[in-house]
Design a protein around this motif. Structure first.
Motif, PDB file in Angstrom:
ATOM      1  N   SER A 403      29.463 -17.762  27.549  1.00  0.00           N
ATOM      2  CA  SER A 403      28.028 -17.631  27.799  1.00  0.00           C
ATOM      3  C   SER A 403      27.505 -16.215  27.606  1.00  0.00           C
ATOM      4  O   SER A 403      26.357 -16.034  27.197  1.00  0.00           O
ATOM      5  CB  SER A 403      27.680 -18.100  29.217  1.00  0.00           C
ATOM      6  N   ALA A 404      28.317 -15.190  27.913  1.00  0.00           N
ATOM      7  CA  ALA A 404      27.789 -13.824  27.807  1.00  0.00           C
ATOM      8  C   ALA A 404      28.916 -12.800  27.816  1.00  0.00           C
ATOM      9  O   ALA A 404      29.980 -13.022  28.397  1.00  0.00           O
ATOM     10  CB  ALA A 404      26.829 -13.542  28.963  1.00  0.00           C
ATOM     11  N   TYR A 405      28.629 -11.665  27.167  1.00  0.00           N
ATOM     12  CA  TYR A 405      29.474 -10.484  27.261  1.00  0.00           C
ATOM     13  C   TYR A 405      28.769  -9.449  28.130  1.00  0.00           C
ATOM     14  O   TYR A 405      27.551  -9.498  28.321  1.00  0.00           O
ATOM     15  CB  TYR A 405      29.727  -9.880  25.879  1.00  0.00           C
ATOM     16  N   GLY A 406      29.523  -8.505  28.653  1.00  0.00           N
ATOM     17  CA  GLY A 406      28.920  -7.402  29.381  1.00  0.00           C
ATOM     18  C   GLY A 406      28.124  -6.505  28.453  1.00  0.00           C
ATOM     19  O   GLY A 406      28.275  -6.547  27.230  1.00  0.00           O
ATOM     20  N   ASN A 407      27.256  -5.684  29.046  1.00  0.00           N
ATOM     21  CA  ASN A 407      26.421  -4.807  28.234  1.00  0.00           C
ATOM     22  C   ASN A 407      27.225  -3.693  27.577  1.00  0.00           C
ATOM     23  O   ASN A 407      26.947  -3.304  26.443  1.00  0.00           O
ATOM     24  CB  ASN A 407      25.318  -4.188  29.092  1.00  0.00           C
ATOM     25  N   ILE A 408      28.208  -3.160  28.319  1.00  0.00           N
ATOM     26  CA  ILE A 408      28.960  -2.019  27.817  1.00  0.00           C
ATOM     27  C   ILE A 408      30.434  -2.215  28.127  1.00  0.00           C
ATOM     28  O   ILE A 408      30.826  -2.236  29.294  1.00  0.00           O
ATOM     29  CB  ILE A 408      28.478  -0.705  28.461  1.00  0.00           C
ATOM     30  N   PRO A 409      31.285  -2.364  27.116  1.00  0.00           N
ATOM     31  CA  PRO A 409      32.730  -2.441  27.362  1.00  0.00           C
ATOM     32  C   PRO A 409      33.302  -1.055  27.669  1.00  0.00           C
ATOM     33  O   PRO A 409      32.611  -0.043  27.527  1.00  0.00           O
ATOM     34  CB  PRO A 409      33.272  -2.999  26.048  1.00  0.00           C
ATOM     35  N   TYR A 410      34.559  -1.035  28.076  1.00  0.00           N
ATOM     36  CA  TYR A 410      35.213   0.214  28.475  1.00  0.00           C
ATOM     37  C   TYR A 410      36.483   0.393  27.659  1.00  0.00           C
ATOM     38  O   TYR A 410      37.297  -0.532  27.567  1.00  0.00           O
ATOM     39  CB  TYR A 410      35.555   0.157  29.969  1.00  0.00           C
ATOM     40  N   ASN A 411      36.658   1.581  27.052  1.00  0.00           N
ATOM     41  CA  ASN A 411      37.862   1.813  26.257  1.00  0.00           C
ATOM     42  C   ASN A 411      38.780   2.816  26.938  1.00  0.00           C
ATOM     43  O   ASN A 411      38.333   3.794  27.540  1.00  0.00           O
ATOM     44  CB  ASN A 411      37.512   2.264  24.835  1.00  0.00           C
ATOM     45  N   GLU A 412      40.081   2.540  26.851  1.00  0.00           N
ATOM     46  CA  GLU A 412      41.090   3.390  27.487  1.00  0.00           C
ATOM     47  C   GLU A 412      42.448   3.107  26.868  1.00  0.00           C
ATOM     48  O   GLU A 412      42.785   1.959  26.577  1.00  0.00           O
ATOM     49  CB  GLU A 412      41.126   3.112  28.990  1.00  0.00           C
ATOM     50  N   GLY A 414      43.664   3.335  24.014  1.00  0.00           N
ATOM     51  CA  GLY A 414      43.709   2.650  22.734  1.00  0.00           C
ATOM     52  C   GLY A 414      43.264   1.201  22.761  1.00  0.00           C
ATOM     53  O   GLY A 414      43.350   0.509  21.745  1.00  0.00           O
ATOM     54  N   TYR A 415      42.784   0.719  23.918  1.00  0.00           N
ATOM     55  CA  TYR A 415      42.291  -0.655  24.051  1.00  0.00           C
ATOM     56  C   TYR A 415      40.827  -0.615  24.493  1.00  0.00           C
ATOM     57  O   TYR A 415      40.322   0.408  24.932  1.00  0.00           O
ATOM     58  CB  TYR A 415      43.097  -1.437  25.082  1.00  0.00           C
ATOM     59  N   ILE A 416      40.155  -1.752  24.388  1.00  0.00           N
ATOM     60  CA  ILE A 416      38.797  -1.865  24.907  1.00  0.00           C
ATOM     61  C   ILE A 416      38.722  -3.115  25.781  1.00  0.00           C
ATOM     62  O   ILE A 416      39.293  -4.155  25.437  1.00  0.00           O
ATOM     63  CB  ILE A 416      37.747  -1.887  23.779  1.00  0.00           C
ATOM     64  N   TYR A 417      38.051  -2.997  26.922  1.00  0.00           N
ATOM     65  CA  TYR A 417      37.935  -4.079  27.896  1.00  0.00           C
ATOM     66  C   TYR A 417      36.500  -4.603  27.889  1.00  0.00           C
ATOM     67  O   TYR A 417      35.559  -3.851  28.152  1.00  0.00           O
ATOM     68  CB  TYR A 417      38.300  -3.590  29.288  1.00  0.00           C
ATOM     69  N   MET A 418      36.347  -5.889  27.601  1.00  0.00           N
ATOM     70  CA  MET A 418      35.027  -6.505  27.525  1.00  0.00           C
ATOM     71  C   MET A 418      34.843  -7.519  28.658  1.00  0.00           C
ATOM     72  O   MET A 418      35.639  -8.445  28.797  1.00  0.00           O
ATOM     73  CB  MET A 418      34.849  -7.206  26.179  1.00  0.00           C
TER      74      MET A 418
END
Length: 461
Positions: A403-412, A414-418
Motif C-alpha cells: 500500500s505505501a512506502y515511507g517518505n525517506i529511506p535510511y542508508n547504512e 552499504g544497504y538502504i532500509y525502506m
C-alpha cells in the motif's frame, strides 16, 4: 467496535508469542560494529503513526525484532517531513498546505531517551534539505516588490532553521528571469558535495510581473492566459504563462557561499526534462551525489503531462525519464553520459530516488504510466551509475497488497532500509535492500498503522 480497540486486537493476535520491544542484532553486516544505546554510537529512531497520532520509537536493530507504539515512544504532533540533521537532531516539518509551516526538533538525551528540543515557525514548504548547521526549506511566492500595475515580483522564500540555537531566519531571493529566459523558478532538493551546494532549478512559466517586465521572453502570445483558471496548486492568473516554455530542459544551480545571496553557476541540458519528483505542489529531490562527488541528475519527464485546452495553449514536453551526470568539481553536464530509464528494467517511468552507497541509487517507479499524484508507484529498482544498469528489486510484498512506502529511506553500511506498509493485515516493516543484488529482506517490524521514516541519533552529552 472502537477502531483503536480493533487495531490493537489485530496487533496482539498477529504478535502473540513475540516480544514487542526492540531486539539486538545478531547478524551484523561485514566491517560494521553494532550500536549500543548510551555509548554515543547512536540509536535508531522510527517515526510511526496510529489513529492520526505520531510516535517516535527507538530500536537497537533494523534487521530483526519489533517495536510498538503501544505504551511506548514519544508522542509528537504529526509531521509532513522528517529530516535527520547529521546524527544529532531530528526535525519534524509540517507543510500546512498553503499556510506557514511549523515544526520541532528532537534529540536523544544523555539517558538515551527521546525528547523535544526546539520549536520552529516558518514560511510554507515545497522542498527541503540541509546546509551547514541549518535545515533549509524553500518555496516560491510573492515578494514585497510590485510593478506599476500592482503585479508582484516572484521570489524564493527560504527558511534557515538553525539546529544549534533554534533561531529561524527567513529570507527572500528574487527569482524572476533567474535562468535568463524570463521565467520565475522554484528549487527541488539540496545536495552538499565538493564544498558546494547543488539544487535543481524548476522553471515555472512567466508571472504577471515577468510577462510585463520581459515581453521579449514570451515565445508565443497564445501561451499567455487571457482569464484566470485552474484550482489548488494548479491555479493561475490572467496575464501569466502558467507552465514552463522549456519542459525539456534541466537546470542545476551550484552555490559556493553560505546562503542564496551569492551568484550561482547554472548548469543546463536539453537531454532531460526538469529534475524533480512531483506530487501536486510538493517537489521531491532527484539530484544526488555519489560517494566520489559525481552528481547524478534524475528526471521523471513530467513535461509530458502538460496539455493544452481550448482556453490556453501550453508547451508539452517529450523527453522520457532519464539520468545525466555532473562530474565532481565540474560546472557542466558530462556530454558523454545519458541514460534513458524507460529502456531499462521493466521500462517504467520514475517517481522518486535516493542515494544508497557508492554510485548505487534506489528508484521508485510508476507501474501504470506517468502521473503526478504519486499513485501506482509500488516498484523499486536499483540504478548503478557507472554501469548504467537498472534492476527491479525482488523480495518485497506483492503489488496487490503493497500500500505505501515511507517518505525517506535510511542508508547504512552499504544497504538502504525502506519502510513498507501492506493491506494484508500485516503491520509495517523495514525492508533491507542490498543494492548489489537488488534484493530486499524483511527486517524490523513496527507495530503501528504506518511508518514515515527511520534514521539514527547519537545521545547528547
Amino acid at each position: 467496535m472502537n477502531r483503536k480497540f480493533l487495531f490493537w486486537s489485530v496487533v496482539m493476535a498477529c504478535c502473540a508469542g513475540s516480544v514487542l520491544t526492540s531486539c539486538s542484532d545478531d547478524t551484523v553486516p561485514e566491517n560494521s560494529t553494532p550500536d549500543a544505546p548510551g555509548t554515543g554510537a547512536g540509536t535508531y529512531v522510527v517515526a510511526a503513526t496510529v489513529d492520526g497520532v505520531n510516535y517516535l520509537l527507538t530500536a537497537e536493530s533494523l534487521d530483526e525484532g519489533s517495536v510498538t507504539v503501544k505504551n511506548n515512544g514519544l508522542e509528537t504532533e504529526t509531521g509532513t517531513y522528517w529530516v535527520f540533521h547529521n546524527n544529532d537532531y531530528l526535525f519534524r516539518l509540517v507543510y500546512n498546505k498553503g499556510g506557514d509551516g511549523t515544526g520541532s526538533s528532537y534529540i536523544l538525551n544523555s539517558n538515551n531517551k527521546l525528547e523535544e528540543h526546539l520549536s520552529y515557525a516558518f514560511k510554507r514548504i515545497t522542498t527541503y534539505g540541509t546546509w551547514g548547521d541549518n535545515v533549509i526549506t524553500a518555496s516560491t511566492g510573492d515578494t514585497d516588490r510590485t510593478d506599476a500595475g500592482g503585479y508582484a515580483e516572484q521570489g524564493i522564500l527560504v527558511n534557515y532553521l538553525n539546529s544549534l540555537d533554534g533561531t529561524t531566519s527567513t529570507k527572500t531571493y528574487p527569482c524572476e528571469n533567474y535562468l535568463g529566459n524570463g521565467e520565475y523558478v522554484t528549487f527541488s532538493g539540496f545536495v552538499q558535495a565538493n564544498g558546494k551546494l547543488y539544487t535543481s532549478v524548476i522553471p515555472m512559466g512567466m508571472s504577471q510581473y515577468g510577462v510585463k517586465a520581459f515581453p521579449d521572453k514570451v515565445t508565443d502570445p497564445q501561451l499567455v492566459a487571457t482569464v484566470a483558471g485552474g484550482s489548488g496548486s494548479g491555479a493561475y492568473k490572467e496575464g501569466s504563462i502558467p507552465s514552463t516554455q522549456y519542459p525539456d530542459h534541466a537546470y542545476v544551480a551550484i552555490y559556493s557561499g553560505n546562503d542564496f545571496s551569492s551568484t550561482p553557476t547554472i548548469v543546463a541540458t536539453d537531454k532531460i526534462g526538469f529534475a524533480s519528483g512531483r506530487m501536486r505542489s510538493q517537489y521531491y529531490q532527484t539530484i544526488w551525489a555519489a560517494d566520489n562527488g559525481d552528481l547524478y541528475v534524475f528526471s521523471p519527464g513530467y513535461g509530458r503531462l502538460t496539455t493544452s485546452s481550448d482556453d490556453l495553449k501550453r508547451v508539452q514536453g517529450t523527453l522520457p525519464s532519464g539520468v545525466m551526470r555532473i562530474k565532481a568539481g565540474e560546472t557542466s553536464f558530462d556530454d558523454t553520459y545519458y541514460v534513458n530509464l524507460e529502456e531499462l528494467g521493466n521500462k517504467h517511468p520514475m517517481y522518486k530516488c535516493w542515494h544508497i552507497t557508492e554510485d548505487y541509487f534506489l528508484l521508485q517507479m510508476y507501474t501504470r504510466g506517468l502521473q503526478s499524484k504519486g499513485e501506482y508507484t509500488t516498484e523499486l529498482a536499483v540504478f548503478k551509475g557507472e554501469d548504467r544498469t537498472l534492476k527491479p528489486v525482488t523480495g518485497l510484498p506483492s503489488e496487490d497488497v503493497l500500500s505505501a512506502y515511507g517518505n525517506i529511506p535510511y542508508n547504512e553500511n552499504g544497504y538502504i532500509y525502506m519502510p513498507v506498509s501492506t493491506t494484508d493485515g500485516s503491520t509495517p516493516a523495514l525492508y533491507k535492500i542490498d543494492p548489489r543484488t537488488a534484493t530486499a529482506t524483511k527486517g524490523l517490524t513496527i507495530i503501528a498503522e504506518s511508518v514515515s521514516t527511520v534514521g539514527k541519533l547519537t545521545s547528547q552529552k
